[in-house]
Structure formats: C-alpha cells, structure tokens
Scaffold this active site. Structure first.
Site, PDB file in Angstrom:
ATOM      1  N   CYS A 134       0.047  -3.312   7.925  1.00 28.62           N
ATOM      2  CA  CYS A 134      -0.220  -3.173   6.510  1.00 28.62           C
ATOM      3  C   CYS A 134      -0.331  -4.375   5.840  1.00 28.62           C
ATOM      4  O   CYS A 134       0.527  -5.186   5.549  1.00 28.62           O
ATOM      5  CB  CYS A 134       1.107  -2.306   5.913  1.00 28.62           C
ATOM      6  SG  CYS A 134       0.938  -1.922   4.336  1.00 28.62           S
ATOM      7  N   CYS A 137       1.217  -4.585   2.420  1.00 28.31           N
ATOM      8  CA  CYS A 137       2.590  -4.849   2.412  1.00 28.31           C
ATOM      9  C   CYS A 137       2.892  -6.237   2.584  1.00 28.31           C
ATOM     10  O   CYS A 137       3.809  -6.988   2.045  1.00 28.31           O
ATOM     11  CB  CYS A 137       3.423  -3.903   3.376  1.00 28.31           C
ATOM     12  SG  CYS A 137       2.659  -2.259   3.532  1.00 28.31           S
ATOM     13  N   ASP A 138       2.212  -6.715   3.727  1.00 27.52           N
ATOM     14  CA  ASP A 138       2.804  -8.148   4.317  1.00 27.52           C
ATOM     15  C   ASP A 138       1.773  -9.313   4.068  1.00 27.52           C
ATOM     16  O   ASP A 138       2.236 -10.138   4.516  1.00 27.52           O
ATOM     17  CB  ASP A 138       2.941  -7.895   5.673  1.00 27.52           C
ATOM     18  CG  ASP A 138       4.102  -6.690   6.020  1.00 27.52           C
ATOM     19  OD1 ASP A 138       5.144  -6.713   5.063  1.00 27.52           O
ATOM     20  OD2 ASP A 138       4.110  -6.196   7.029  1.00 27.52           O
TER      21      ASP A 138
END
Ligand code: NDP
Length: 311
Positions: A134, A137-138
């Site tokens: 992701c 997300c990261d």
C-alpha cells in the site's frame, strides 16, 4: 439453533463500524472476527490519513480502539470462520468452522480483500521492514529514498506515480514487455523521469539487514539473454492485484469477474435483500480505511431499515 438479528462477518474498519451502528440501533449484532482480527490495517505501521489523528496512529492500535468502541455498545465478538452459507431462504443459514450452525435475519459481509504477494519467503521476512502492498499507507516513509513497485496494471502505475512524488527514484518491475495499465497511466509513468520501468523483469529475492537494502532480479528469464543482477532499494511495494474474500458467498451473491461483491450504486445492498456488503470485499477502487468505515455504517443503517420493515 441460535437466531441472530444482525450478523457481521469481518473485523476491519467496515465490520467494526457496522457493529457500532448496529449495536446502537439495538440490533444486537454478533460479529465474527475471522483469521486476522482487525484486518489488513493491523499489519500497517502508522496510519496518518484517517481523520481525527493529527499525529497518526499505529494501525494495530486504531483497530483495537474501533473494537473497544464496538464492544462498549454491546457487539458480541466471536472467533470463527464462516465456512458455508445457505442464502436461499430466510432466515439465512450459516456454518461456523464447519460445525456450528446459526441463523441470521440480516448479514453484513465485511470480509475484506487481501493484497496478492509474489510468494517469496523474503516478503514475509521483511514484512513491516520495507515490504508493503500500500503506497498510500507507507510511501511517506520513503521520502528521498529508492523504492521498487512490482506490477504493470493501473494500480502499479498509480502507486509508482504517487511514490515518485516522495522518493528519489522508483523502479517499476514489470514481468511482461509491456504495461497492462490504461494509456493515460502508461504515459504518465513512461514520461516520469523519476520512474525507471524494468520490462521483462522478475524479482527473485530481497536482501539487507535489518531492513531491505536491495533486490535480486532476473531479466528475460529462461531466454538466451537471461541476466541476473541486484538493484539497491529501500522499499518494495507489491501492486499485483487484490483478492476479495468472497468465495464462500459466491453461490448466492453476485460478484464481478475478480470476485468483488456487486452492490447497488455506491450503497451496500447486494442482490439479496437483507444481505449487505461493506468495505474492500465490495470495493476494487478506493480500498481505504475511511471508505470502508463509511460503508460499514451504511450497511448497518440498511439492515436496521430492512428489519424495521417487518415490524
Ligand atoms: P491488474 O490485474 O490490472 O494488474 C496486475 C498487474 O500485476 C499486471 O501487470 C500483472 O502482470 C502483474 N502481476 C500479477 N501477478 C504477478 C506476478 N506474480 N509477478 C509479477 N507481476 C504480476 O490489477 P490492478 O490492481 O492494477 O487493477 C485492478 C483493476 O482496478 C483493473 O481493472 C484496473 O484498471 C482498476 N484500477 C483502476 C484505476 C484507475 O482507473 N485509476 C486505479 C487502479 C486500478 P500481467 O500483465 O503480466 O498479467
């Protein structure tokens, strides 16, 4: 046989939010948590894009908080997997762990989707230490660093483009000699000076201690021009698709070719009145905690209205 008014299957943001709303509406919801209580977010490090947490929050803690909030309103949390269903009659019948039978007047399917991985041992080894599925997300953790994205579809191109706004360099590892993504996404990637597309490349493994320092790749595997070499990277992102967890429902519930549950419009209603789908299992497009939570809320409200129509 136990008869449940509102059965929720799945314990990500969609399931817990459905639980909070259903419990507050006095539907006495029972929630089956599945194999990974808390869902995909429990494997994410920090969540920084969920409104209400200006300093970010650990994904595991966020899911624990959602769970605690659902429990506070009386959601009956249970462990177990739904192994078969019969949605041909009302109340609906479901089997838990191959043994226990239950009946439910309404069912909210919030079983999520799992990112596909290549199946390399190193993906597990470096999980949370440089391997991610992701970018949204990261990606933030790779500012000015070098990352690789695996895949040649729209997701991979989108993730590579997004990461190029943060990272110093992005390798896009594509197994075929062409991209599968839409023309506009291909153009965006191919014209981006920070992205280097490695066509006909496959990843063999990752190396580095304690975090990822590079990947072993092979170019044109199996051909006379086969070449194996290493590339230095700090992060390794998978973008080879997701698999919605809908198999057990497919005999009754309409899904698309990928297995995503088809719902009416942008709501949670499936082809069977009384059965709703929320979160990633019905969402090939957004796949965010906030959108999953919102659809869990909608599903609980629909379940309440449906049950009220029989009173
Ligand atoms: P896709 O299935 O479209 O693409 C998956 C990519 O991963 C392909 O390039 C595939 O290669 C590659 N791949 C699969 N398995 C492996 C493997 N084992 N090793 C190496 N590469 C692998 O998935 P997406 O998630 O990209 O997209 C899903 C759907 O969502 C699509 O319909 C897409 O158009 C849509 N989407 C739309 C967006 C938008 O409109 N903005 C954004 C994101 C997704 P190969 O080509 O060789 O099979």
């Amino acid at each position: 046989m136990e008869r449940i008014k509102c059965l929720i299957i799945g314990s990500g943001p969609a399931g817990y939010t459905a639980g909070i709303y259903a419990a507050r509406a006095n539907l006495k919801p029972v929630l089956y948590e599945g194999n990974q209580p808390g869902g995909q977010l429990t494997t994410t490090s920090t969540v920084e894009n969920f409104p209400g947490y200006p300093n970010g929050i650990n994904g595991y803690d966020m899911m624990n908080d959602m769970r605690a909030q659902a429990e506070k309103f009386g959601v009956d949390m249970r462990h177990g997997l739904i192994t078969s269903v019969d949605f041909s009659h009302r109340p609906f019948s479901l089997t838990i762990d191959g043994t226990t039978q239950i009946e439910a007047d309404t069912v909210i399917i919030a079983t999520g989707a799992a990112a596909k991985y290549l199946g390399l041992d190193d993906e597990k080894k470096y999980s949370g230490r440089g391997v991610s599925a992701c970018a949204t997300c990261d990606g933030f953790f790779y500012r000015k660093k070098t990352v690789a994205v695996v895949g040649g579809g729209d997701t991979a191109c989108e993730e590579a483009s997004y990461l190029s706004t943060l990272a110093a360099k992005v390798y896009l590892v594509v197994r075929k000699p062409f991209l599968r993504a839409s023309d506009i996404m291909q153009k965006r990637v191919l014209e981006n000076p920070k992205i280097e597309v490695l066509f006909e490349h496959n990843t063999l493994g990752l190396f580095g201690e304690p975090k990822i320092q590079g990947m072993h790749v092979v170019e044109k595997a199996g051909s006379p021009q086969e070449r194996r070499y290493d590339i230095a990277i700090d992060g390794f992102f998978l973008a080879i698709g997701h698999k919605p967890m809908s198999d057990v429902f497919k005999e009754y519930i309409n899904t698309d070719a990928e297995g995503y549950i088809i719902t009416e419009g942008s709501g949670p209603c499936t082809n069977i009145p009384g059965i709703y789908a929320a979160g990633d299992v019905a969402d090939p497009r957004y796949r965010q905690a906030i959108t999953a939570a919102a659809s869990g809320c909608k599903a609980a409200i629909e379940a309440e209205k449906y049950l009220a129509s029989f009173e």
